[in-house]
Every structure is written in C-alpha cells, then in structure tokens.
Design an enzyme around this catalytic site. Structure first.
Site, PDB file in Angstrom:
ATOM      1  N   TYR A   1      -7.141 -15.271  -3.964  1.00 20.21           N
ATOM      2  CA  TYR A   1      -6.504 -16.779  -3.451  1.00 20.21           C
ATOM      3  C   TYR A   1      -7.630 -17.485  -4.027  1.00 20.21           C
ATOM      4  CZ  TYR A   1      -5.731 -14.184   1.438  1.00 20.21           C
ATOM      5  OH  TYR A   1      -5.053 -13.637   2.028  1.00 20.21           O
TER       6      TYR A   1
ATOM      7  N   LYS B   1     -10.523  -8.657  -0.852  1.00 18.89           N
ATOM      8  CA  LYS B   1      -9.261  -7.747  -1.116  1.00 18.89           C
ATOM      9  C   LYS B   1      -8.753  -7.617  -2.346  1.00 18.89           C
ATOM     10  CE  LYS B   1      -7.432 -10.480   3.362  1.00 18.89           C
ATOM     11  NZ  LYS B   1      -7.728 -11.100   2.596  1.00 18.89           N
TER      12      LYS B   1
ATOM     13  N   HIS C   1      -4.618  -4.913  -0.740  1.00 19.29           N
ATOM     14  CA  HIS C   1      -4.289  -6.511  -0.236  1.00 19.29           C
ATOM     15  C   HIS C   1      -2.932  -6.184  -0.214  1.00 19.29           C
ATOM     16  CE1 HIS C   1      -3.954 -10.356  -0.333  1.00 19.29           C
ATOM     17  NE2 HIS C   1      -3.029 -10.118   0.451  1.00 19.29           N
TER      18      HIS C   1
END
Length: 277
Positions: A55, A80, A113
């Site tokens: 992210y 993650k 993930h």
C-alpha cells in the site's frame, strides 16, 4: 461509551483478542488524508488498523499512531508481506522493513498477502519464527483458497489464525468459511461492502429502511452476525463513524437469509486461483 468498546473483539486461536471492526487503508495514497483518517478512527473508538507493505503508506500509519497519543498496547496493527518478498529470508527482511517504517516494536497481525506458489510455505516458516520471537502477536494468511490452506497445513507448525479474503453478500465464500471454522481460523473480510457495489441493491435498501440504518451498516452487521471480522475502508470521518455504529441493532434470521440470497460468487478483486504473481 463508544460502540466499538462494546463486546466487539474476536478471540483468536492463541487467545489474543482482535477487534471485530477495523479500518482498512488500501489505496490511501495521500499522507495528510491517511493520517487524518487513522486519527479520526482512533478518536471514534477504532483500535484496529489494517495496512500492507504494497500500500506504500505504512510510515504514515505509524505517524498517525504517534500523533493520536494513544498507548500502543491498546491498538491492533496489521500488515502483510508482499509477493516479491516471499520466501524465508526475504519475508524476515520485509517484516523488519515494515516495522521500521511504522516505528513499532511489534505487530499484532502479519499476513502472507497472496499464496505465491512454491514460496508461501517458506514464507509461513518465517512468520512462525517471528511469532515465536514475540515480534508478532498473531499470524495469518490472505487470499488463500481451501487448496492453499490444505497444502500449508501439511507443513505448518502453527495454524494460520486469520484468513483475510474478499467477502461480501455477492461473494459469501461459504465453503471457505466452513473449512476455516474446522481449524479455528477466523475469517476477515476485505472489500466487505464490495467497494460500494451494493449500494443500489433493492433488497438491501428495504432492509436499511426497515432498521433505520444505511446499506453499509446493514451489510457490515450481516458480516458480524456471521462471525466475520471486517475492515471497511474510508477516509471520511462521518463514514468511519457510521461504519462503526453496528452494535445497537440486530438482523433477524429472515433478514440474514435475504442477504444470503444475494450470493453469486462475484468478485471485485483478483481471483487467487488466477492471479498474476
């Protein structure tokens, strides 16, 4: 007393309590927007924040935590390991990088993930070792199908405590939920509101009118009554507040069945069986 303090934790397999409602920060790409959102959430009563290395906002999550002034022990922070960092040594390194970026001494939950074939078994071994060292309170996976879990369980010393998957009324994942339940593995939903794809649904509109709630609140309540942990993403303080206001009403069995009837195995995100790793 705010809503989120009321009977709102799930007890994971090792006894750790995880908030049933958290804030997701997927694709929040502006620093000020993210810091404001996380601080607002904490002020409202959220204690769980879900991020990931991919992210690109872990540093801002850490900064928001510091600015909030709340004790670290009161929070439940998830990150993650990304696909390019899978494998034993790479995963250890990725974890330490995430920790450094956030300025934290430990994580409450660390997830694989995506199930990168040929790599996730060794990645899991790294997570087990970090868990044993006390650097992570709980460990789990994300986007794992039944076949991935079966494969992992053959060699895992510690069972995943969480499987974070795309889940909403149009993708109810009933088989995967039943499989997880057999192994005391909690399900956590990403895209619990189908990224807004449910807001025009007539059945949900009627239920929202019946209960005097928003469609988002109806759907999130459906998750909670199915024992699913949710991390709705929003950056707007009024939406963050609304997404937490779930504990003063209950859906009837008939309401639940109406929502169940919407399932059509429809994804808004990638399919783990056909994902380009």
């Amino acid at each position: 007393m705010n809503n989120l303090s009321l009977s709102s934790t799930a007890v994971l397999a090792n006894g750790v309590k995880m908030p049933k409602v958290g804030l997701g920060v997927f694709k929040v790409e502006k620093e000020e927007e993210l810091i404001t959102a996380v601080k607002s959430a904490i002020e409202i009563g959220y204690r769980s924040i879900d991020t990931a290395s991919i992210y690109g906002n872990e540093e801002w999550v850490g900064e928001a935590i510091r600015q909030s002034g709340i004790n670290r022990e009161e929070l439940f922070i998830t990150s993650k390991v990304w696909n390019s960092d899978q494998g034993y040594e790479a995963a250890l390194k990725a974890f330490n990088t995430s920790l450094e970026k956030m300025g934290l001494e430990y994580l409450d939950l660390y997830l694989i993930h995506w199930p990168v074939e040929g790599k996730y078994t060794e990645t899991w071994r790294a997570l087990e070792d970090l868990y044993k060292e006390g650097k992570i309170k709980t460990i789990g996976v994300s986007n794992f199908q039944i076949r991935h879990l079966e494969s992992l369980l053959k060699t895992a010393e510690i069972k995943p405590m969480i499987n974070q998957i795309e889940l909403h009324p149009k993708l109810a994942q009933t088989d995967l939920r039943a499989f997880a339940a057999k192994y005391d593995m909690h399900i956590e939903a990403w895209a619990p509101l189908m990224q807004g794809g449910l807001f025009e649904n007539e059945i949900l509109k009627k239920l929202a009118e019946k209960h005097g709630k928003s469609i988002a609140q109806i759907v999130l309540r459906w998750h909670l009554q199915n024992s699913i942990i949710v991390i709705p993403k929003s950056t707007k303080p009024h939406r963050i507040k609304e997404n937490a206001d779930l504990f003063d009403f209950e859906l009837s069995q008939q309401d639940m069945e109406l929502i169940d009837s919407l399932d059509e195995h429809l994804r808004v995100g990638p399919d783990p069986d056909n994902f380009d790793f």
